[in-house]
Scaffold this active site. Sequence first.
Site, mmCIF file in Angstrom:
data_model
loop_
_atom_site.group_PDB
_atom_site.id
_atom_site.type_symbol
_atom_site.label_atom_id
_atom_site.label_comp_id
_atom_site.label_asym_id
_atom_site.label_seq_id
_atom_site.Cartn_x
_atom_site.Cartn_y
_atom_site.Cartn_z
ATOM 1 N N CYS A 248 -12.356 -9.507 10.079
ATOM 2 C CA CYS A 248 -13.692 -10.076 9.923
ATOM 3 C C CYS A 248 -14.300 -9.794 8.560
ATOM 4 O O CYS A 248 -15.311 -10.400 8.201
ATOM 5 C CB CYS A 248 -14.618 -9.551 11.017
ATOM 6 S SG CYS A 248 -14.988 -7.784 10.880
ATOM 7 N N GLU B 40 -2.310 -1.720 -5.661
ATOM 8 C CA GLU B 40 -3.572 -1.093 -6.051
ATOM 9 C C GLU B 40 -3.451 -0.445 -7.423
ATOM 10 O O GLU B 40 -2.362 -0.042 -7.844
ATOM 11 C CB GLU B 40 -3.978 -0.037 -5.024
ATOM 12 C CG GLU B 40 -4.424 -0.588 -3.695
ATOM 13 C CD GLU B 40 -4.839 0.510 -2.746
ATOM 14 O OE1 GLU B 40 -6.038 0.599 -2.406
ATOM 15 O OE2 GLU B 40 -3.966 1.291 -2.339
ATOM 16 N N CYS C 54 -15.657 -6.401 14.988
ATOM 17 C CA CYS C 54 -14.799 -7.323 15.752
ATOM 18 C C CYS C 54 -13.844 -6.595 16.679
ATOM 19 O O CYS C 54 -12.972 -7.231 17.291
ATOM 20 C CB CYS C 54 -14.002 -8.213 14.803
ATOM 21 S SG CYS C 54 -12.796 -7.316 13.790
ATOM 22 N N CYS D 36 -12.266 -4.460 6.887
ATOM 23 C CA CYS D 36 -11.551 -5.009 8.040
ATOM 24 C C CYS D 36 -10.785 -6.249 7.589
ATOM 25 O O CYS D 36 -11.366 -7.169 7.005
ATOM 26 C CB CYS D 36 -12.516 -5.355 9.167
ATOM 27 S SG CYS D 36 -11.720 -6.122 10.604
ATOM 28 N N ASP E 93 -3.006 1.908 7.012
ATOM 29 C CA ASP E 93 -2.264 1.437 5.850
ATOM 30 C C ASP E 93 -1.897 -0.035 5.965
ATOM 31 O O ASP E 93 -1.903 -0.760 4.967
ATOM 32 C CB ASP E 93 -1.009 2.282 5.662
ATOM 33 C CG ASP E 93 -1.338 3.747 5.385
ATOM 34 O OD1 ASP E 93 -2.411 3.997 4.801
ATOM 35 O OD2 ASP E 93 -0.533 4.621 5.752
ATOM 36 N N ASP F 174 0.864 -1.179 0.000
ATOM 37 C CA ASP F 174 0.000 0.000 0.000
ATOM 38 C C ASP F 174 0.898 1.225 0.000
ATOM 39 O O ASP F 174 1.633 1.472 0.961
ATOM 40 C CB ASP F 174 -0.911 0.007 1.228
ATOM 41 C CG ASP F 174 -1.852 1.193 1.233
ATOM 42 O OD1 ASP F 174 -2.866 1.138 0.524
ATOM 43 O OD2 ASP F 174 -1.564 2.170 1.949
#
Length: 464
Positions: free
Chosen positions: A364, A308, A383, A361, A390, A216
């Site tokens: 979860c 990305e 959660c 997330c 990041d 990232d």
Amino acid sequence: MKTIQAYRFALDLTPAQERAVLAHAGAARVAHNWALARVKAVVAQRAAERSYGVPDDQLTPALSWSLSALRKAWNAAKSEVALWWRECSKEAFNTGLDVLARGLKNWADARTGERIGRAVGFPRFKSRRGTTPSVRFTTGAIRVEPDRRHVVLPRLGRLKLHESARKLARRVEAGTARILSATVRRDGGRWHVSFCVEVERAQRISSRPGSVVGVDVGIKHLAVLSTGELVPNPRHLSEAQRRLRVLGRRLSRRCGPDRRTGQRPSKRWQRARAQLVRAHGRVANLRRDGLHKLTTRLTREHPTVVVEDLNVAGMLRNRRLARHIADAGFAELRRQLGYKTQWSGGRLLVADRWYPSSKTCSDCGAVKAKLALSERIYTCTTCSLVLDRDVNAARNLAALAAKTTAGSGPVAGRGADHRTPLAGLVAVKRQPGTASAGQTGTVPPQGGTTRHAPTAAHPKVTEA
């Protein structure tokens, strides 16, 4: 595995050699401008004849835009256009004509929709001051001398290198490399020679077989890895900004050139300009060196790299962050990862541009509806996961590799060999307490997470 690779070396030219290189670069510019003027004249003539109602079969014959046609037309007219054409190598004229042929083809393909990306404008004339001097040699004597400190190029002769060319010389002597072309170019106040080489590369085995890393990129940290490593952003341009301002003010106070009055620049202006150019070149070299070291380490340690699909061109429209984004070099980082993963036998996966890696997330799989840019800590309300924003995004990117198989088709644009589809990869928000038994979230635990104490509304999620 055969691949095309470039080797770039700095040159130490004598004044006579520099004048010869500039003469070849000027010859390329003259050939380019002459051919472009002829193309525009023919296009304008045909348009005028159509406006007069002349039938298509009686129009002025069209001029082919291919390199062979432009070269044939130049050879027929060079004795009248450039009486000095014998003083330069034929490769100099071929350089300018090749650039024009590529530009015309790109413009035509962009108009017909055969070329993707932003629109390409019609080629323009090259000026003496605004064009970077460059000349490309594809035929003739192109070799590295046995002392590995000199190179031989057609008509230019023996040129001294600022550094040793032993890496290229060893491959050529071993028969694992073949020089295809050489380009001499002035960049950052120095002359460089770049060799385009066909290299036979041995299959490299990663130091961590089966390893997957999500990357990232950002401004605060140049890259945040799914392993939790934070790669600092050196901010080379920001660090050199104070000296660049000083050199810019110094240049503005000197007596520079003025084409309206014919005033020539003073020697003090030329020295100040050379200092400013070298300062900018140093920033570019530092940035290039850091990106090469980072991408080489990532591709050698991890067979699969996930990044990305950022809209860098759109991000540069933000006037507050444009300088910092350009200084980081997001596009260059992805470009280098593209070809280096192929060299190392790995693969580069590019997540869809609209994949919510920051909002999802990593434990979860719940997706937040909104996440402000100022929120640097990701807190999951499902959660109770608390994690750096990041790092959470990098882990989500790494998790995409398990849901994606490497494509067997042609390589996608900008160096990616696979583009992850949006459908089926966007995490769906789950209500508290609905996770099935043995649910592990999107990625296995990698450490560095902080959790709140489980409550009735936020039960603890079972980890593998």
